[in-house]
Structures are given as C-alpha cells and as structure tokens.
Design a protein around this motif. Structure first.
Motif, PDB file in Angstrom:
ATOM      1  N   LEU A  54       0.814  -1.212   0.000  1.00 51.30           N
ATOM      2  CA  LEU A  54       0.000   0.000   0.000  1.00 51.30           C
ATOM      3  C   LEU A  54       0.848   1.263   0.000  1.00 51.30           C
ATOM      4  CD1 LEU A  54      -2.770  -1.050   2.555  1.00 51.30           C
ATOM      5  CD2 LEU A  54      -3.049  -0.734   0.093  1.00 51.30           C
TER       6      LEU A  54
ATOM      7  N   THR B 254      -3.811  -0.351  -5.626  1.00 47.62           N
ATOM      8  CA  THR B 254      -4.763   0.523  -4.939  1.00 47.62           C
ATOM      9  C   THR B 254      -4.104   1.774  -4.381  1.00 47.62           C
ATOM     10  OG1 THR B 254      -4.480  -0.581  -2.793  1.00 47.62           O
ATOM     11  CG2 THR B 254      -6.118  -1.497  -4.309  1.00 47.62           C
ATOM     12  N   LYS B 255      -2.792   1.874  -4.472  1.00 46.96           N
ATOM     13  CA  LYS B 255      -2.121   3.074  -3.974  1.00 46.96           C
ATOM     14  C   LYS B 255      -2.555   4.278  -4.804  1.00 46.96           C
ATOM     15  CE  LYS B 255       2.420   5.209  -3.460  1.00 46.96           C
ATOM     16  NZ  LYS B 255       3.885   5.080  -3.711  1.00 46.96           N
ATOM     17  N   PRO B 256      -3.099   5.323  -4.174  1.00 47.79           N
ATOM     18  CA  PRO B 256      -3.563   6.492  -4.933  1.00 47.79           C
ATOM     19  C   PRO B 256      -2.405   7.310  -5.473  1.00 47.79           C
ATOM     20  CG  PRO B 256      -3.789   6.890  -2.586  1.00 47.79           C
ATOM     21  CD  PRO B 256      -3.361   5.451  -2.730  1.00 47.79           C
TER      22      PRO B 256
ATOM     23  N   HIS C 101      -3.636   7.111   1.661  1.00 54.28           N
ATOM     24  CA  HIS C 101      -5.060   6.831   1.718  1.00 54.28           C
ATOM     25  C   HIS C 101      -5.717   7.776   2.720  1.00 54.28           C
ATOM     26  CE1 HIS C 101      -3.336   3.097   0.129  1.00 54.28           C
ATOM     27  NE2 HIS C 101      -4.490   2.934  -0.492  1.00 54.28           N
TER      28      HIS C 101
ATOM     29  N   VAL D 102     -10.262   1.767   2.141  1.00 57.07           N
ATOM     30  CA  VAL D 102      -9.565   1.020   1.092  1.00 57.07           C
ATOM     31  C   VAL D 102      -8.627  -0.031   1.683  1.00 57.07           C
ATOM     32  CG1 VAL D 102      -7.965   1.187  -0.848  1.00 57.07           C
ATOM     33  CG2 VAL D 102      -9.803   2.861  -0.598  1.00 57.07           C
TER      34      VAL D 102
ATOM     35  N   TRP E 114      -3.961   6.867   7.631  1.00 55.08           N
ATOM     36  CA  TRP E 114      -5.256   6.350   7.168  1.00 55.08           C
ATOM     37  C   TRP E 114      -6.358   7.374   7.320  1.00 55.08           C
ATOM     38  CZ3 TRP E 114      -6.607   0.622   8.434  1.00 55.08           C
ATOM     39  CH2 TRP E 114      -5.616  -0.196   7.888  1.00 55.08           C
TER      40      TRP E 114
END
Length: 226
Positions: free
Chosen positions: A46, A91-93, A98, A103, A189
């Motif tokens: 992540l 899924t890492k923006p 995040h 997520v 988070w």
C-alpha cells in the motif's frame, strides 16, 4: 526497488514469519492460521505500489516456502503473495496516501479471501487436497476473521514506518510543507487534509493620483487539500 525499502522490508518479513511460525501457528485456533506475513506484505504494498508490493510478496512467500516446518511445494506461497502484493499495490492512490481506512480494510478482506483461494487452487494443481478435508468455506471465514482482527494493529503501524523510512514528502510533517508548492497533505489512514489560507491583497486604485482604494482589506480564501 530502493535499498532503504529492502533494508526495512527484510527484517519486517523475517520478524513476521518467525512470530507466525513460532507463536500463531501454535495457538491451535479453529480453521486457518492468522497470516501476519500477509498483513506485512499488504501494508508495504500500500505504500510502495504494485512493483514494490510484487517484489516484497515474492520474497516473503519464498522465505515462507523454505522456512520449516514447510509441508508444501517451494514457490507455492511465493506465487500467491507475489500476486497479492501486486494487486494490493495497484490501490495506492496518485497522492501516495489513503484518506481513510476504507480502502486498506477492503484490501485486507480481499487479500484474505484471495490468498486462501489461490493457495488452495495451486495446491489442487500439484495434488495437495488438504483444503478439501479441512473445508474451504471454514478456511475462508476463519482466515478473513483472523486477518481483520490483526489488521488494525499491524497494517497502520507498518505503513507509517514505511513512509517514514521511504523519505516520502507526503509523510513529512515537521516543516508543515511538502515539495508540491508548500502544501501539507494528509498523513496516515485517517488524514483529513490541511486547511491553508491564501491572502489576496487589494491593489491600489487611482493610477497617476496614487490614492489607495477604500473599503478593501485583505481577503482570505480557504483552500482544503483532499
């Protein structure tokens, strides 16, 4: 993969594997064994992205395949964690962090189910039918439950340490500014962003007369980085 990431990922993976083999596997819990190694791989993926997650997952899985008391074919768990780490890293923006725990929580649930199914599927291809005797549904439910119980204690901590040691400007909070135009994004988070005020000073009117404008002060415009 940068050297600082390797220096962090290697001891984390080794410690997680030792705890899983020597402590968690001996608890004799019903169903699956809590997968601490999987959570460490997810947390690093992540932060590092899909490439780093893939490499960390492969190395961690290969180490688990070689560590006693391994009773399966070498490379089986390496393949599973390699794929899981790659998918989790996707899924890492773009911002690098995040905004909430939603997520990562979904990633943990999907990884617990996906890794169990993949491990059982690869085992079926090589003639390992242990999942049939234990019960695949029971394994899925217990693996998901155990990983969800451990995730709040493991994933945020590993993610925070990974950001700190990665020299990530998004994790810098000492100066209150990042490299992107002095904006201070959220960290962790549950980051909520930072409210920054931009001053706009009214210009003078009058041209040649040089008279200042009346009734115009500084106007502040609120900007919130999401």
């Amino acid at each position: 993969m940068r050297i600082n990431r390797i220096l962090l990922a290697a001891p984390l993976v080794v410690v997680a594997l030792v705890i899983q083999v020597s402590v968690l596997a001996r608890l004799q819990l019903p169903g699956a064994v809590p997968d601490l190694l999987l959570l460490v791989v997810l947390a690093l993926a992540l932060v590092y992205g899909h490439v780093g997650g893939c490499l960390v997952g492969f190395g961690a899985g290969l180490l688990a395949d070689l560590a006693p008391p391994s009773d399966h074919a070498i490379g089986r768990y390496a393949l599973v964690l390699c794929v899981i780490g790659y998918v989790a890293g996707l899924t890492k923006p773009d911002s690098g962090h995040h905004r909430s725990a939603t997520v990562p929580l979904i990633v943990v649930i999907g990884a617990a189910i996906g890794s169990t199914l993949m491990y059982a599927g690869v085992g079926a291809l090589v003639g390992d039918t242990a999942a049939r005797h234990v019960g695949l549904v029971g394994l899925l439910l217990s693996a998901t439950l155990y990983d969800l119980l451990l995730a709040p204690f493991i994933v945020p901590l590993v993610m925070a340490v990974a950001r700190r040691t990665d020299n990530d400007p998004l994790a810098a909070d000492g100066s209150g500014q990042s490299s992107a135009g002095g904006r201070d994004p959220a960290y962790g988070w549950l980051g909520s962003g930072s409210g920054l005020k931009v001053g706009r000073i009214g210009g003078q009117r009058g041209g040649l007369l040089g008279k200042p404008s009346r009734g115009k002060g500084d106007r502040l415009k609120g900007v919130k980085r999401l």
